[in-house]
Design a protein around this motif. Structure first.
Motif, PDB file in Angstrom:
ATOM      1  N   LEU A 501     -20.141  -4.178  19.234  1.00 17.28           N
ATOM      2  CA  LEU A 501     -19.865  -5.615  19.328  1.00 17.28           C
ATOM      3  C   LEU A 501     -19.083  -6.150  18.141  1.00 17.28           C
ATOM      4  CD1 LEU A 501     -23.283  -6.971  20.693  1.00 17.28           C
ATOM      5  CD2 LEU A 501     -21.247  -6.305  22.000  1.00 17.28           C
ATOM      6  N   SER A 522     -21.715 -14.895  22.930  1.00 14.53           N
ATOM      7  CA  SER A 522     -22.283 -13.550  22.746  1.00 14.53           C
ATOM      8  C   SER A 522     -22.247 -12.777  24.065  1.00 14.53           C
ATOM      9  CB  SER A 522     -23.719 -13.650  22.217  1.00 14.53           C
ATOM     10  OG  SER A 522     -23.744 -14.284  20.959  1.00 14.53           O
ATOM     11  N   ILE A 526     -20.274  -9.248  24.902  1.00 17.92           N
ATOM     12  CA  ILE A 526     -20.875  -8.087  25.570  1.00 17.92           C
ATOM     13  C   ILE A 526     -20.028  -7.671  26.767  1.00 17.92           C
ATOM     14  CG2 ILE A 526     -22.870  -7.285  26.889  1.00 17.92           C
ATOM     15  CD1 ILE A 526     -24.610  -9.074  25.080  1.00 17.92           C
ATOM     16  N   THR A 529     -16.990  -5.839  25.687  1.00 16.88           N
ATOM     17  CA  THR A 529     -17.332  -4.497  25.224  1.00 16.88           C
ATOM     18  C   THR A 529     -17.579  -3.564  26.404  1.00 16.88           C
ATOM     19  OG1 THR A 529     -18.296  -5.375  23.186  1.00 16.88           O
ATOM     20  CG2 THR A 529     -19.009  -3.178  23.866  1.00 16.88           C
TER      21      THR A 529
END
Length: 532
Positions: A501, A522, A526, A529
């Motif tokens: 991350l 956030s 994610i 990613t």
């Protein structure tokens, strides 16, 4: 609020506690109490000195000595009513022995080797001489930090006659001084050594030649200058002393009571102290600190320009963090490079946050007490510098306003005017990230097991209730880590979060980061990613 200062103890209470404190500035100051246990010296004050050789640009090692000496001076003032002075002395009559590696116009400087530093043109082209340039840099930084000091130049002290009486004493005790110095020299050096370095009337070079004392009271010596026998006075700036003898003479002439020095000068302090006694004076108190090392473990040198410069530290961290790093463990060798700055910032704020609630004896041992001379500001820091760096790392190229926008997720009353220290740290974080962090960030793909855990983390974040998310998010991160990696391998889970991350091998408390960056942001991180 930002400029409020926590309450200070009464002077008598502070004095009693300081007399018992084991903090190193108080231990050093008690040497001076013992030195003058019957009251103030005849000159009416206690004199502290720091020395600087302006043959190269000032560096943090120079600043370190003034700061640490100032801390001892402050500690002494807490225990005694005797006035104090601090002299920052520049040995600028020294002859230039080699051209520094980190200055321009090296060829021009090479033409002036051997001449006093105040007689060599400024390679930067902005001051009267090379020494004047370096002295100005030193004074500018000391002034910027707010030190209370008096600047003295060797050229001025020799040239004005201020040192004349002490120089006559050196000639009167010439043989005894030679008796101290010669055993410390190699045999070949003994044959040509002289404590006195006459300045050639022909070339202007500081000569290292044997001399004969002709008349001590008149200050006259005889020496060979390029095949010609010259009889010349050493007074009024016509000569200087070899530095160990010069150091001792300066202590005597100025009445220095305290001066510290690096561990590499222990033998020099011993020799100069013997010479001071030969001249009829008591050498100053002091202690020997360990040296700063660069990233390769090599001693920092002003001529090499290795290690950090003063301006570099202050670009990436505040003055207080530098003072904190310098204060701690002065007798332990420490590396001084860019990588130590973030930790120094966070450690400073950790100690500062603890200071207000401490009892007086613990306060006196707290580094921030000595950094702020007991007047520690009451402003708190709602996020760590490490967390700021991680936020900036995820944001990439961001402005201070954008960072403050994210800080509002974590700090309800976040505003630069309410947290001015944090606002300055935002600027430092942006600069540090731009120059040192960004080029190293590499986010790797998650493994299949890590990807499964990240999908569960995303789902858990989506289900978090609104409100204070830091602790909820931290609990969620732990639970998912235990479920996928087991309690014993949680470290692997956290490393996976940092590497996939954030692009680093180490990172912040993830719950705090999620609260700061925002739950939705956030989750988007994610998703990026997982899609990589």
């Amino acid at each position: 609020m930002a400029n409020e200062v926590a309450g200070e103890p009464r002077p008598d209470t502070l004095k009693a506690a300081a007399l018992e404190s084991k903090a190193w500035p108080y231990e050093e100051a008690r040497k001076l109490l013992k030195r003058y246990d019957k009251g103030a010296p005849a000159k009416g004050h206690v004199l502290f000195e720091t020395g600087y050789g302006p043959s190269g640009l000032p560096h943090i090692g120079t600043f370190n000595e003034v700061l640490r000496t100032t801390m001892v001076r402050q500690a002494y003032a807490a225990m005694s009513d005797v006035p104090t002075r601090l002299i920052a002395f520049s040995d600028d009559m020294d002859g230039l022995r080699k051209v520094p590696d980190n200055v321009p116009n090296a060829a021009m400087l090479a033409e002036h080797l051997g001449r006093p530093l105040t007689k060599i043109p400024d390679p930067f082209g902005c001051h009267e001489s090379f020494a004047h340039h370096n002295n100005a840099m030193l004074r500018a930084f000391l002034d910027r930090y707010g030190f209370d000091y008096e600047f003295l130049s060797a050229t001025d002290c020799y040239g004005s006659g201020r040192f004349d009486e002490a120089l006559k004493a050196v000639l009167r005790h010439y043989d005894a001084i030679m008796g101290v110095m010669l055993p410390t020299l190699r045999k070949e050096r003994q044959a040509t050594y002289s404590p006195v370095l006459p300045i050639s009337p022909k070339s202007g070079i500081v000569l290292q030649v044997p001399v004969e004392v002709v008349d001590a009271e008149a200050g006259l010596i005889r020496f060979d200058d390029g095949g010609e026998t010259v009889t010349q006075s050493i007074l009024g700036g016509a000569a200087k002393l070899q530095w160990k003898v010069d150091w001792a003479m300066r202590w005597v002439a100025l009445g220095v009571d305290y001066e510290m020095a690096g561990k590499d000068l222990i033998d020099s302090v011993t020799v100069s102290s013997k010479i001071a006694r030969v001249l009829g004076a008591r050498p100053p108190e002091g202690f020997n600190y360990e040296m700063f090392l660069d990233e390769k473990g090599e001693k920092i040198s002003k001529s090499k320009g290795n290690g950090l410069s003063l301006d570099q530290w202050l670009t990436y961290g505040p003055q207080e963090s530098l003072a904190f790093y310098i204060y701690r463990e002065p007798k332990k060798a420490k590396s001084l490079h860019m990588g130590v700055i973030p930790r120094a910032i966070d450690d400073y704020w950790q100690f500062r946050g603890a200071w207000a609630a401490q009892e007086l004896p613990q306060r006196l041992g707290n580094p921030v007490h000595h950094i702020h001379d007991g007047a520690v500001p009451a402003e708190t820091l709602p996020v760590t510098f490490g967390l700021l760096l991680n936020l900036v790392g995820v944001l990439g190229e961001a402005s201070a306003d954008q960072v403050w926008g994210y800080l509002a997720n974590y700090v309800p009353d976040a505003a630069p005017e309410r947290y001015p220290a944090l606002d300055r740290l935002v600027g430092h974080a942006l600069a540090f990230h731009r120059d040192f962090v960004a080029p190293t960030l590499v986010r790797r793909k998650p493994t299949a097991a890590e990807a499964a855990a990240l999908r569960d983390l995303d789902a858990g974040l989506a289900a978090l209730p609104d409100g204070d998310t830091a602790e909820d998010a931290q609990t969620l991160v732990y639970e998912i880590g235990k479920a996928h990696f087991g309690k014993e391998a949680l470290r692997d889970w956290f490393r996976a979060l940092y590497e996939t991350l954030l692009g680093t091998s180490q990172g912040p408390r993830m719950g705090s980061f999620i609260a700061l960056y925002g739950v939705e942001n956030s989750r988007r991180l994610i998703a990026e990613t997982l899609a990589a």
